[in-house]
Design an enzyme around this catalytic site. Structure first.
Site, PDB file in Angstrom:
ATOM      1  CG  ASP A  33      81.752  10.715  24.592  1.00  0.00           C
ATOM      2  OD1 ASP A  33      81.363  10.083  23.606  1.00  0.00           O
ATOM      3  OD2 ASP A  33      81.148  11.705  25.035  1.00  0.00           O
ATOM      4  CD  GLU A  65      78.475  16.581  19.538  1.00  0.00           C
ATOM      5  OE1 GLU A  65      77.290  16.905  19.535  1.00  0.00           O
ATOM      6  OE2 GLU A  65      79.146  16.493  20.573  1.00  0.00           O
ATOM      7  CD  GLU A  69      86.338  16.934  22.424  1.00  0.00           C
ATOM      8  OE1 GLU A  69      86.636  17.508  23.490  1.00  0.00           O
ATOM      9  OE2 GLU A  69      85.204  16.434  22.218  1.00  0.00           O
TER      10      GLU A  69
END
Length: 940
Positions: A464, A541, A545
């Site tokens: 991430d 996911e 972002e």
């Protein structure tokens, strides 16, 4: 293997954007010196490394951890000597080759290259071609899971591990060695071939079941395994020997062989041409000019025999929708829909640039006094950062403030603007200074920069980074818009560039960070897991972002005068936007299996997709996780307004009513399609709600009321400045652009409109034009007429561009009455009743060029309930084309040849049109996107 960890209950409603959280499936928690990026060299061996006015460390803070196995043991990259000093691109489709997440698996987890899937093992490389989806997880996930059709290796190979030996933009070469034998296999996205090199043994293919041989020509063998066709190619002079499930060939003095998955047995001759044109590298080149983003995807090859240097590439849907390059009739099945094959070593895509603006334009729909009050609530809060400590939640807090800075400036609240800027600067400077409670640390083994306190595996799994750091880059870009000195390299800009180099490095020669760590240029989107250690491959996911980082690059590059970074951001955003449209939202309804039952997914996996998140099964968050954060980089979502409507409708069905927890995010999402509906929901609560943690009432109020005034984004028009946008309402377009430069400039839009923008300012203007009412969900209305749209879609929309699709050759065989490699167009979720006295009608334009003896044929089928079974099929007589260039008209007047089944009421049904060549030995064309490319169904 899917890792399952316990997750604290407190995360269940708080944690957006955790796309590769270490809490696993359950199933999926259903409960660059060259471009001005700073020094390229690795950091010196000092404890603290200066970076402009900031600094970072070369050792982690006490009590913290870096990358580990699942048992917590430290882990370093699994690379060959040749690759040891090269920055490894973690967060890729093949990262488990280099990151041994599971201590008992020194090879790899399944890797999804598409159309082929792979998994390394001691004896070589498993190869599969999954073509049938499974629906798992209580119907919430579809997957085309890896299942080996065969294993490619060398006789006797028994390697203790597999390492990454070489890689390029979308290819990788794993390496095996057991002391007597060495073996390499180059694989990649879109590659139907596996290119193998080995020493110390014969080429060996072990099949999962006894193969059927359909062609045997010595060194070229055609086999069928598990219903899939493969061709095996040994050096000239060699001969394949089949013994049960073992197929071997001596290599003689050579060290190479290859195999390919074939779309059909009759493709063998075409694929044989390229069997020894070995791919040695892959590279994408992009440019953003005049409101258009172009990207060229190229493979480099080496001729092992002969002189052929071409190859075959399978394009994903997001690619072939945007290329005019010639494609063959060959196709493959994939979790991303149909892949189409190009016979060339390169292809180019072209898309309108999806603009990014610092804020929506000023409008009369915003009450300045009310907005000022909402702004003050945030700026004067006792803790504007809401207790955030780690990189992710600090980032979200920074993003929340960043959205309000240009809004405050827009209504003349300069004191509030400057206070917000001061808060952002102060918190960033804390993180950008080594030695405090929060800092960044460089890992020389993994060549990555990690922020501590870390969260959600950003340290132990390298998850991430692009999500977390996107907020820092975006916030810094807003600061740079108002304070260029703060963003200078000598000040805090160098630290921002380190974050960019860690997550989205455009340089392939930077020794400190890999090229585009998280962004998979061929797949068209980013991956979130650093190790890719899942049976389903890698995952992402929160696509939104990821977009947030791209939007931040556009704004940072524009604000600092770095057009290379600005244009990189445009390429990443525009490419990922189409991937999101197709693979997360299934906007054309051509990707998700018919049996899946959902209109969107919260997560995309290498093997498919899931209606889920890592931390909750709450529908609001499943839908909202691919919306947040809402920024001027979110406008791209408005390209497919019907998909937004379906998305919101599904959320409300699954939720049992309108959103409650993440209502503000979903209102803003809905406003990109239907601003009036979103405003009605805002007005209904009159500000009496709790904002999502990255949102504020100020931003939501400004966003919804502005769009209600100027209209939803008009994505049919683009400007030649990446920081521009167009909105449309009731026949009036509103044009806006922000000029970060030091001199005035004129922005030209693709509809001919021009807008003069002064230096370091925003300009807005209006003019006539814009689309009419948004097309509703596809379904029978008066006329019941659907257009053929390139990409396999039947649509009621009349705004799609004209085009043409290829109709495959009949390959010299009479195919009359039986579809053969048809070009298929489809519309789902159709409702209607049979109109008495009417019949199926179509009007198509076809052209065979100068080819003789071709005859396209049409079948129209009706699946009355959308269950995957077609209840009615109408096959029409073929139309013999002439050997003269030019369009000819083919209609239902040719007459019916055969009809099966009966018509009945359509309830969420599917209508399909197939066109194929019934005769001849050549391809033809069918027109799309015009009123001469239509199907009319007998329904009202």
């Amino acid at each position: 293997m899917i890792e399952v960890l316990l997750v604290r209950t407190s995360l269940s409603r708080l944690a957006p954007g955790l796309a590769s959280r270490p809490a696993a499936a359950t199933l999926l928690a259903i409960a660059v010196a060259a471009v001005g990026l700073g020094p390229a060299a690795s950091p010196a061996a000092a404890a603290t490394i200066p970076a402009g006015a900031g600094s970072y460390t070369d050792s982690r803070p006490a009590g913290t951890s870096g990358p580990t196995t699942n048992t917590g043991a430290p882990v370093t990259p699994k690379l060959t000597t040749a690759a040891r000093d090269k920055p490894v691109p973690t967060n890729d489709w093949w990262s488990s080759l280099a990151y041994q997440r599971y201590g008992d698996n020194p090879y790899s987890t399944p890797m999804y290259g598409h159309p082929l899937t792979y998994q390394a093992k001691a004896s070589g490389l498993e190869v599969g071609y999954p073509t049938t989806p499974a629906i798992v997880g209580d119907g919430r996930q579809y997957e085309y899971a890896h299942k080996a059709d065969l294993t490619v290796g060398l006789s006797g190979l028994n390697s203790p591990d597999t390492k990454a030996d070489a890689w390029s933009d979308w290819t990788v070469t794993p390496y095996w060695a057991d002391g007597s034998r060495t073996f390499r296999a180059t694989i990649g996205h879109g590659m139907p071939f596996v290119y193998a090199k080995g020493s110390g043994g014969d080429a060996r293919i072990t099949t999962a079941s006894t193969p059927t041989v359909f062609s045997d020509d010595g060194n070229v063998l055609g086999i069928t395994v598990a219903g899939h066709h493969y061709a095996l190619f040994a050096p000239t002079g060699s001969d394949w020997n089949v013994s049960g499930t073992a197929i071997t060939a001596g290599l003689g003095s050579k060290d190479y062989f290859s195999l390919a998955v074939l779309p059909s047995t009759d493709a063998l001759a075409t694929y044989r041409k390229y069997a020894f044109s070995f791919v040695t590298g892959s590279q994408v080149a992009w440019q953003s000019t005049g409101g258009t983003v172009k990207a060229t995807y190229s493979l480099t090859t080496e001729a092992k025999e002969g002189t052929e240097r071409g190859t075959l590439q399978a394009l994903y849907r997001h690619q072939w929708l945007h290329t005019t390059d010639a494609l063959t009739p060959y196709t493959y099945v994939s979790p991303r829909g149909t892949m189409k094959v190009r016979e060339s070593a390169s292809f180019t895509t072209s898309q309108k640039n999806n603009g990014v603006v610092p804020a929506l334009p000023a409008s009369s729909g915003v009450d300045k006094a009310r907005l000022a009050g909402y702004l003050n609530e945030v700026a004067n809060a006792s803790d504007p950062f809401s207790g955030a400590a780690d990189t992710y939640w600090t980032g979200k807090a920074l993003g929340r403030l960043a959205q309000l800075v240009p809004v405050a400036d827009q209504i003349g609240e300069t004191a509030t603007r400057d206070k917000l800027l001061g808060l952002m600067k102060g918190r960033l400077q804390e993180w950008f200074t080594a030695g405090g409670a929060s800092e960044f640390s460089y890992d020389k083994d993994w060549k990555t920069l990690t922020g501590y306190p870390a969260s959600y595996g950003s340290d132990t799994e390298l998850n991430d980074h692009h999500f977390h750091y996107s907020y820092y880059v975006y916030a810094a870009a807003i600061i740079a818009q108002y304070d260029q000195a703060w963003a200078a390299d000598s000040a805090w800009g160098t630290m921002i560039k380190h974050l960019i180099r860690d997550t989205a490095n455009p340089s392939r020669t930077d020794s400190a960070y890999p090229f585009l760590r998280g962004f998979d240029v061929y797949a068209g989107h980013s991956w979130a897991s650093g190790h890719q250690g899942f049976a389903a491959g890698n995952n992402q996911e929160s696509s939104s972002e990821s977009i947030n980082l791209s939007a931040g690059l556009v704004l940072w590059g524009a604000a600092t005068g770095d057009n290379n970074l600005r244009d990189l951001g445009s390429f990443l955003l525009t490419t990922e936007s189409e991937a999101i449209t197709q693979y997360w939202f299934d906007a054309s309804q051509q990707v998700f299996p018919a049996s899946f039952g959902h209109d969107t997914v919260g997560m995309v996996w290498g093997s498919g997709g899931a209606y889920s998140t890592w931390w909750t099964a709450n529908p609001e968050e499943i839908h909202g996780i691919n919306v947040l954060p809402v920024t001027g980089g979110s406008l791209h979502l408005a390209r497919e307004k019907a998909a937004i409507k379906r998305n919101i409708a599904e959320m409300e069905r699954e939720n049992g009513g309108p959103a409650q927890e993440w209502r503000d995010l979903l209102w803003q999402f809905e406003s990109l399609s239907d601003p009036a509906a979103a405003k009605a929901k805002w007005d209904g609560v009159n500000g009496n709600y709790t904002p999502e943690q990255g949102e504020s009432k100020a931003h939501t109020y400004h966003w919804i009321n502005t769009l209600n005034t100027v209209g939803a984004p008009d994505m049919t028009v683009s400007g030649d400045l990446p920081t521009s946008a167009v909105f449309s309402k009731d026949g009036t377009r509103t044009y806006t652009a922000h000029n970060h430069g030091s001199t005035a400039r004129t922005v030209t839009f693709s509809d001919g409109k021009t807008l003069s923008v002064q230096a370091r300012s925003t300009a807005t203007s209006t003019g006539p034009g814009g689309p009419g009412p948004d097309p509703e969900e596809p379904g029978p209305s008066t006329g019941n007429t659907f257009r053929l749209k390139t990409g396999g879609v039947l649509t009621t929309a009349t705004t799609d561009p004209a085009g043409a699709d290829t109709v495959a050759s009949a390959d010299g065989v009479n195919r009359d009455g039986t579809p053969y490699r048809p070009t298929v167009y489809e519309v789902k979720k159709v409702n209607g009743k049979v109109a008495s006295g009417t019949a199926t009608a179509f009007r198509l334009r076809v052209d065979a060029g100068t080819k003789v003896g071709l005859a396209p044929q049409v079948r129209v089928s009706y699946d009355l309930t959308g269950d995957g079974t077609f209840d009615r099929a109408e096959t029409f007589r073929y139309f013999a084309t002439d050997p003269v260039n030019g369009w000819e008209e083919y209609t239902q007047a040719s007459g019916a040849q055969a009809t099966t089944g009966s018509l009945g009421e359509l309830k969420n049904g599917t209508v399909r049109l197939e066109i194929w060549n019934a005769l001849g030995n050549g391809t033809s064309q069918v027109q799309t996107g015009t009123d001469a490319a239509v199907l009319k169904i007998p329904y009202v």
